[in-house]
Design an enzyme around this catalytic site. Sequence first.
Site, short mmCIF file in Angstrom:
data_model
loop_
_atom_site.label_atom_id
_atom_site.label_comp_id
_atom_site.label_asym_id
_atom_site.label_seq_id
_atom_site.Cartn_x
_atom_site.Cartn_y
_atom_site.Cartn_z
N LYS A 24 0.92 -1.13 0.00
CA LYS A 24 0.01 -0.16 -0.25
C LYS A 24 1.03 1.24 -0.12
O LYS A 24 1.67 1.32 0.95
CB LYS A 24 -1.07 0.02 1.12
N ARG A 80 0.77 0.67 12.81
CA ARG A 80 2.00 1.15 12.99
C ARG A 80 1.94 2.62 12.54
O ARG A 80 2.62 3.59 13.07
CB ARG A 80 2.93 0.37 12.01
N GLU A 84 4.13 2.63 6.16
CA GLU A 84 4.24 3.27 4.88
C GLU A 84 3.49 4.51 4.83
O GLU A 84 3.94 5.25 3.67
CB GLU A 84 3.15 2.19 3.94
N LYS A 124 -4.87 6.35 3.54
CA LYS A 124 -5.31 5.78 4.74
C LYS A 124 -4.19 5.81 5.61
O LYS A 124 -4.49 6.20 6.87
CB LYS A 124 -6.13 4.38 4.91
N ALA A 169 -2.11 -7.83 10.44
CA ALA A 169 -1.47 -9.31 10.23
C ALA A 169 -1.44 -10.10 11.42
O ALA A 169 -1.86 -11.44 11.44
CB ALA A 169 -0.04 -9.20 10.02
N VAL A 194 7.88 -1.49 8.81
CA VAL A 194 7.70 -0.43 7.60
C VAL A 194 6.47 0.44 8.22
O VAL A 194 5.39 -0.33 8.56
CB VAL A 194 7.50 -1.11 6.52
N ASP A 211 -10.59 0.18 5.57
CA ASP A 211 -9.11 0.30 5.98
C ASP A 211 -8.97 1.50 6.96
O ASP A 211 -8.05 1.43 7.68
CB ASP A 211 -8.38 0.04 4.79
#
Length: 332
Positions: free
Chosen positions: A108, A256, A282, A192, A141, A280, A245
Amino acid sequence: MKVAVLGAGAWGTALAGHLAVRHDTLLWAREPALVADLSASHENARYLAGVALPASLRYEADLAAALDHALADNALCVVATPVAGLRGLFRAMRDAGKVPAHVVWLCKGFEADSQLMPHQVVAAELPEHKSNGVLSGPSFAREVGQGLPVALTIASASAACRERTVAAFHHGAMRIYTGDDVVGVEVGGAVKNVLAIATGIADGLGLGLNARAALITRGLAEMSRLGVTLGGRAETFTGLTGLGDLILTATGDLSRNRTVGVQLAAGRTLDDILGALGHVAEGVRCAQAVLAIARAHAIEMPITQAVCAVLFDGVAPRDAVSALLRRDSKAE
């Protein structure tokens, strides 16, 4: 079905575990040491600690061998690398002459230098490849690894890609929806993450639930404006890969990107925050690209602009919020 998952971060690992329940699944990791650990323990202690992986899941450090697994009839290749690694991986497929028939990616964001969306990066490296798409939606996850319910969307112009993806993933606690708005899904997934940093800042400053709701709602308007301008469909942004999302990433403690915002509000530096995360985020990587694309199309994205000001221009989080509140009133 044979499935190769390329990338053994948290998301790749969680999905590989889900896939291995039903399919002959191979998880590729770049580092041989990580593959050795995974093979010995069936747990990704580095990225998804505490989640047991199926004994049937196999691991591989040799990319050529992993691609061979994905070259079987009706096999699926799942690319689970961040956006920054996408081009190199698809180029490696092309150069090796080992391009799977059906490929989906999970990343993403926008490519930092080119400001391209993932599907544009793939098209640049594999212009003749058609059975590909993006799998996205509101998902952490860890929860997927724990077998908790989740709903995702496969967006692809290829019916064959959509069918293969559903056949691979749609079982157990995972529900897969289908669509063809690749642009809308990718824009939603990128923006997002930036907006989640904004809600994290607001939460970290103790601005309350009213402020959080306002940021999510007005952030959704920013996402939709950009996405429709770039070719996405408006209805995509009220679906799983847009609003769904956004809600999850902007409010969930496992996010995160939201964590980055909370920590910035607490006065920590960005370098310290990213170093401590070990994963990460993003939203940090693609915030400037999102803003640059918006400006190139004369699209107003004040929340995104405020996030960039905090991340890269040294603006204090509280000052960025104050600047948003001082904006002139306008029609909704």
